[in-house]
Design a protein around this motif. Structure first.
Motif, PDB file in Angstrom:
ATOM      1  N   TYR A  28     116.268 -33.463   7.901  1.00  0.00           N
ATOM      2  CA  TYR A  28     117.104 -33.887   9.021  1.00  0.00           C
ATOM      3  C   TYR A  28     118.568 -33.688   8.687  1.00  0.00           C
ATOM      4  N   SER A  29     119.358 -33.306   9.674  1.00  0.00           N
ATOM      5  CA  SER A  29     120.768 -33.024   9.441  1.00  0.00           C
ATOM      6  C   SER A  29     121.629 -34.277   9.437  1.00  0.00           C
ATOM      7  N   GLY A  30     121.061 -35.412   9.767  1.00  0.00           N
ATOM      8  CA  GLY A  30     121.842 -36.649   9.783  1.00  0.00           C
ATOM      9  C   GLY A  30     121.655 -37.405  11.080  1.00  0.00           C
ATOM     10  N   PRO A  61     142.415 -28.101  20.318  1.00  0.00           N
ATOM     11  CA  PRO A  61     141.886 -27.156  19.331  1.00  0.00           C
ATOM     12  C   PRO A  61     140.442 -26.823  19.662  1.00  0.00           C
ATOM     13  N   ALA A  62     140.023 -25.616  19.297  1.00  0.00           N
ATOM     14  CA  ALA A  62     138.645 -25.208  19.558  1.00  0.00           C
ATOM     15  C   ALA A  62     137.682 -26.107  18.796  1.00  0.00           C
ATOM     16  N   ASP A  63     136.568 -26.438  19.432  1.00  0.00           N
ATOM     17  CA  ASP A  63     135.529 -27.237  18.782  1.00  0.00           C
ATOM     18  C   ASP A  63     134.636 -26.329  17.960  1.00  0.00           C
ATOM     19  N   GLY A  64     134.392 -26.706  16.728  1.00  0.00           N
ATOM     20  CA  GLY A  64     133.528 -25.908  15.874  1.00  0.00           C
ATOM     21  C   GLY A  64     132.074 -26.028  16.275  1.00  0.00           C
ATOM     22  N   ALA A  65     131.321 -24.956  16.084  1.00  0.00           N
ATOM     23  CA  ALA A  65     129.890 -24.967  16.390  1.00  0.00           C
ATOM     24  C   ALA A  65     129.118 -25.529  15.199  1.00  0.00           C
ATOM     25  N   GLY A  66     128.023 -26.175  15.484  1.00  0.00           N
ATOM     26  CA  GLY A  66     127.164 -26.714  14.432  1.00  0.00           C
ATOM     27  C   GLY A  66     125.736 -26.706  14.901  1.00  0.00           C
ATOM     28  N   GLY A  67     124.854 -27.293  14.125  1.00  0.00           N
ATOM     29  CA  GLY A  67     123.455 -27.415  14.534  1.00  0.00           C
ATOM     30  C   GLY A  67     122.828 -26.088  14.857  1.00  0.00           C
ATOM     31  N   GLU A  68     122.457 -25.920  16.124  1.00  0.00           N
ATOM     32  CA  GLU A  68     121.823 -24.675  16.563  1.00  0.00           C
ATOM     33  C   GLU A  68     122.848 -23.655  17.045  1.00  0.00           C
ATOM     34  N   GLY A  69     124.121 -23.892  16.749  1.00  0.00           N
ATOM     35  CA  GLY A  69     125.153 -22.914  17.075  1.00  0.00           C
ATOM     36  C   GLY A  69     125.991 -23.249  18.293  1.00  0.00           C
ATOM     37  N   PHE A  70     126.005 -24.530  18.704  1.00  0.00           N
ATOM     38  CA  PHE A  70     126.722 -24.921  19.917  1.00  0.00           C
ATOM     39  C   PHE A  70     127.824 -25.918  19.595  1.00  0.00           C
ATOM     40  N   PHE A 478     110.939 -14.171  21.770  1.00  0.00           N
ATOM     41  CA  PHE A 478     112.128 -14.444  22.571  1.00  0.00           C
ATOM     42  C   PHE A 478     112.085 -15.846  23.169  1.00  0.00           C
ATOM     43  N   ALA A 479     110.966 -16.203  23.789  1.00  0.00           N
ATOM     44  CA  ALA A 479     110.863 -17.498  24.463  1.00  0.00           C
ATOM     45  C   ALA A 479     110.932 -18.652  23.462  1.00  0.00           C
ATOM     46  N   THR A 480     110.366 -18.462  22.282  1.00  0.00           N
ATOM     47  CA  THR A 480     110.442 -19.499  21.255  1.00  0.00           C
ATOM     48  C   THR A 480     111.880 -19.721  20.821  1.00  0.00           C
ATOM     49  N   ASN A 481     112.594 -18.641  20.592  1.00  0.00           N
ATOM     50  CA  ASN A 481     114.000 -18.765  20.197  1.00  0.00           C
ATOM     51  C   ASN A 481     114.826 -19.406  21.301  1.00  0.00           C
ATOM     52  N   PHE A 482     114.612 -18.985  22.542  1.00  0.00           N
ATOM     53  CA  PHE A 482     115.354 -19.555  23.670  1.00  0.00           C
ATOM     54  C   PHE A 482     115.058 -21.054  23.783  1.00  0.00           C
ATOM     55  N   SER A 483     113.788 -21.438  23.615  1.00  0.00           N
ATOM     56  CA  SER A 483     113.401 -22.849  23.699  1.00  0.00           C
ATOM     57  C   SER A 483     114.086 -23.665  22.614  1.00  0.00           C
ATOM     58  N   ARG A 484     114.103 -23.142  21.398  1.00  0.00           N
ATOM     59  CA  ARG A 484     114.756 -23.852  20.296  1.00  0.00           C
ATOM     60  C   ARG A 484     116.247 -24.026  20.571  1.00  0.00           C
ATOM     61  N   LYS A 485     116.874 -22.977  21.063  1.00  0.00           N
ATOM     62  CA  LYS A 485     118.301 -23.058  21.335  1.00  0.00           C
ATOM     63  C   LYS A 485     118.599 -24.070  22.436  1.00  0.00           C
ATOM     64  N   MET A 486     117.838 -24.044  23.515  1.00  0.00           N
ATOM     65  CA  MET A 486     118.097 -24.983  24.609  1.00  0.00           C
ATOM     66  C   MET A 486     117.813 -26.409  24.175  1.00  0.00           C
ATOM     67  N   LEU A 487     116.781 -26.626  23.363  1.00  0.00           N
ATOM     68  CA  LEU A 487     116.486 -27.977  22.880  1.00  0.00           C
ATOM     69  C   LEU A 487     117.614 -28.478  21.984  1.00  0.00           C
ATOM     70  N   TYR A 489     120.710 -27.585  22.049  1.00  0.00           N
ATOM     71  CA  TYR A 489     121.860 -27.844  22.909  1.00  0.00           C
ATOM     72  C   TYR A 489     121.682 -29.167  23.650  1.00  0.00           C
ATOM     73  N   ALA A 490     120.493 -29.421  24.164  1.00  0.00           N
ATOM     74  CA  ALA A 490     120.234 -30.651  24.913  1.00  0.00           C
ATOM     75  C   ALA A 490     120.363 -31.891  24.036  1.00  0.00           C
ATOM     76  N   LEU A 491     119.937 -31.784  22.776  1.00  0.00           N
ATOM     77  CA  LEU A 491     119.984 -32.928  21.871  1.00  0.00           C
ATOM     78  C   LEU A 491     121.352 -33.077  21.199  1.00  0.00           C
ATOM     79  N   GLY A 492     122.146 -32.011  21.196  1.00  0.00           N
ATOM     80  CA  GLY A 492     123.452 -32.073  20.559  1.00  0.00           C
ATOM     81  C   GLY A 492     123.376 -32.227  19.054  1.00  0.00           C
ATOM     82  N   ARG A 493     122.375 -31.609  18.430  1.00  0.00           N
ATOM     83  CA  ARG A 493     122.222 -31.689  16.976  1.00  0.00           C
ATOM     84  C   ARG A 493     121.334 -30.553  16.492  1.00  0.00           C
ATOM     85  N   ALA A 494     121.286 -30.395  15.171  1.00  0.00           N
ATOM     86  CA  ALA A 494     120.381 -29.426  14.578  1.00  0.00           C
ATOM     87  C   ALA A 494     118.942 -29.908  14.743  1.00  0.00           C
ATOM     88  N   LEU A 495     118.017 -28.983  14.884  1.00  0.00           N
ATOM     89  CA  LEU A 495     116.615 -29.353  15.008  1.00  0.00           C
ATOM     90  C   LEU A 495     116.005 -29.622  13.630  1.00  0.00           C
TER      91      LEU A 495
END
Length: 539
Positions: A28-30, A61-70, A478-487, A489-495
């Motif tokens: 877990y990332s925290g 200032p620009a917000d840095g990306a983290g987790g799944e890249g968001f 493709f769909a697996t990657n898209f699902s991971r990315k959207m999840l 983003y929705a959770l606001g954290r790394a999976l």
């Protein structure tokens, strides 16, 4: 021993209704208790709170990306001194702009934001309490604590004590509300007892609104939270269906879609050389951005198959884009939906925004384009290049009688480079018919374009149309990657590994529903991690 250890990493069905905790911290990332609004969420929230478009994001200032890249990852959204200064300035600008004494719509806004005035039977402080309670409820996205309202009234009192009129004292208190942690942070309760907890209605309302709108809950969501109805999965579905049809859902394309596609900074860090490509104008750049966001949001709003992101027979163009794409009969500045007869253009791979973002100022980049396909479409990880590798030429004009592809093949003879380039480059070669601004070209350096490629798996193709066919055969990757990315983003954290259950359930639903995004979004918002949080308790 290795096989046995790997076996311990698997999770069973019972673990799917779990969240990562202290015992599983290695996965877990925290535990992110609260997260700050990023700069675009802040701008959108001010817009919906005051009913005025306030373009303030660029001040931060620009917000840095983290987790799944968001850039909505809680672990990366720290609060610095300079950001605090900007929040103070933003609060002042928002209140003063929304409550001017003159201007179009000013009277209506003032009446909406300050609906209670003092009278012979209502003291100024009592009137201010009613105004600030209603304002704080919306701004803080939950019923305001009584002690916090008293704090706002103390600020109101200071204005009154120095002789400010009622409205000016209210504005001062409103500014205080906007620099409160209740506004700037998406705070969620942290129960005393350690364990997993279902989110309350207000917290769930904010998770939904900042996922789909990048903004605050509206009155409908807050009412559902207040009544307790939002705890019902059926009500969540009703609200999500309504929210996706709201114009505010365009933020899903701009914030999630833009970052996933990698075009959020299109034309900012790198852009085509203006002398080499005089057709590249601010109007064309704006059209490219609008096309990508409109295309993405149309798929979401109309619940079209996500596979159309790879391959489709339509595009959204105006006269500027149509000229670049070689499409006739399109006039005007507004985007129009057109049918495509050529299989090479439909989908993201034929889109000007993507093609420009994966090019350099003076030339295309098969490496960047291949890397984009691997990471964005297929979800593969591409490691950074090894140190001290010589760079490729910045220009693609003929050098020593070689095409740029031939120059790149010489570069690939370096053993350190060959491993990754053998995977990336063929994918990028398939897009070489597109120049840096997305125009179709048949030659480069006075020689025919070679857009053929052979993948490490042995699959051969020639040109973007055949490349898309191969990518469509890998639709589940493709769909697996898209699902991971959207999840993520929705959770606001790394999976973490427990989130794999949501991805697996999402994939099952997508396969059964022609890969339509509606079922993916439903799986995410109804999932255990979206509706629960872990508390480590208090020490």
């Amino acid at each position: 021993l290795l096989t046995k250890w790997i076996g311990t990493l698997q999770i069973d069905e019972a673990d799917c209704n779990m969240l990562a905790n202290e015992e599983s911290v290695a996965w877990y990332s925290g535990d992110v208790m609260s997260r700050r609004l990023n700069r675009m969420e802040y701008e959108y929230t001010l817009r919906d709170l005051f009913g005025v478009d306030l373009h303030v994001a660029h001040l931060f200032p620009a917000d840095g990306a983290g987790g799944e890249g968001f850039d909505n990852d809680g672990a990366a959204l720290f609060l610095s001194a300079i950001q605090m200064e900007k929040y103070l300035a933003g609060a002042d600008l928002a209140v003063e702009t929304a409550l001017p004494e003159s201007g179009e719509g000013a009277a209506e806004r003032v009446a909406h934001l300050i609906p209670v005035l003092p009278s012979d039977t209502l003291a100024p402080r009592d009137a201010a309490r009613q105004v600030l309670e209603g304002f704080a409820y919306r701004a803080w996205r939950k019923p305001p604590p009584a002690e916090s309202i008293e704090g706002l009234l103390t600020v109101f009192d200071r204005g009154q004590a120095r002789g400010d009129r009622y409205e000016k004292s209210i504005k001062l208190a409103m500014k205080a509300a906007l620099v409160s942690p209740h506004f700037m942070f998406l705070a969620e309760p942290h129960p005393i007892e350690k364990g997993n907890y279902a989110l309350g209605g207000y917290e769930l309302a904010s998770r939904l609104s900042y996922f789909l709108w990048s903004s605050m809950p509206d009155d409908g969501l807050l009412a559902s939270a207040a009544s307790g109805a939002l705890q019902d999965p059926n009500e969540i579905q009703v609200q999500v269906t309504r929210m996706l049809q709201d114009p505010k859902a365009e933020a899903l394309g701009r914030q999630f879609g833009g970052q996933w596609m990698g075009i959020s900074q299109l034309g900012e860090l790198v852009k085509p050389d203006e002398n080499r490509f005089p057709e590249f104008t601010p109007a064309l750049l704006a059209a490219m951005r609008a096309e990508a966001f409109t295309y993405f949001n149309t798929i979401i709003r109309e619940n079209r198959s996500l596979l159309e992101l790879i391959q489709s027979d339509y595009a959204f163009v105006n006269k500027d884009l149509a000229a670049i794409y070689g499409i006739s009969g399109v006039e005007g500045e507004s985007l129009q939906r057109v049918q495509l007869a050529d299989a090479s253009r439909g989908g993201l791979l034929g889109m000007g925004a993507v093609l420009m973002q994966t090019s350099h100022a003076l030339r295309t980049s098969p490496v960047l384009r291949g890397k984009w396909v691997m990471e964005t479409i297929l979800g593969a990880h591409v490691p950074p290049p090894p140190p001290n590798v010589p760079s490729l030429p910045a220009d693609d004009r003929n050098t020593a009688g070689l095409t740029f592809r031939q120059q790149l093949e010489v570069h690939r003879e370096n053993a350190e480079c060959a491993g990754c380039h053998s995977k990336m480059d063929p994918l990028g070669f398939g897009l070489e018919n597109y120049d840096p601004i997305g125009r179709w070209r048949a030659t480069q350096a006075d020689q025919p374009i070679d857009a053929s490629g052979v993948l490490p798996t042995g699959e051969a193709f020639n040109g973007p149309g055949e490349l898309k066919t191969i990518l469509m055969s890998q639709k589940d990757a493709f769909a697996t990657n898209f699902s991971r990315k959207m999840l993520g983003y929705a959770l606001g954290r790394a999976l973490n590994r427990f989130d794999n259950c949501v991805v697996d359930d999402s994939m099952e639903a997508l396969r059964a529903n022609d890969y339509r995004p509606g079922v993916l979004i439903s799986q995410i918002v109804l999932s255990y991690p979206f509706r629960h949080r872990y508390s480590s308790g208090t020490s």
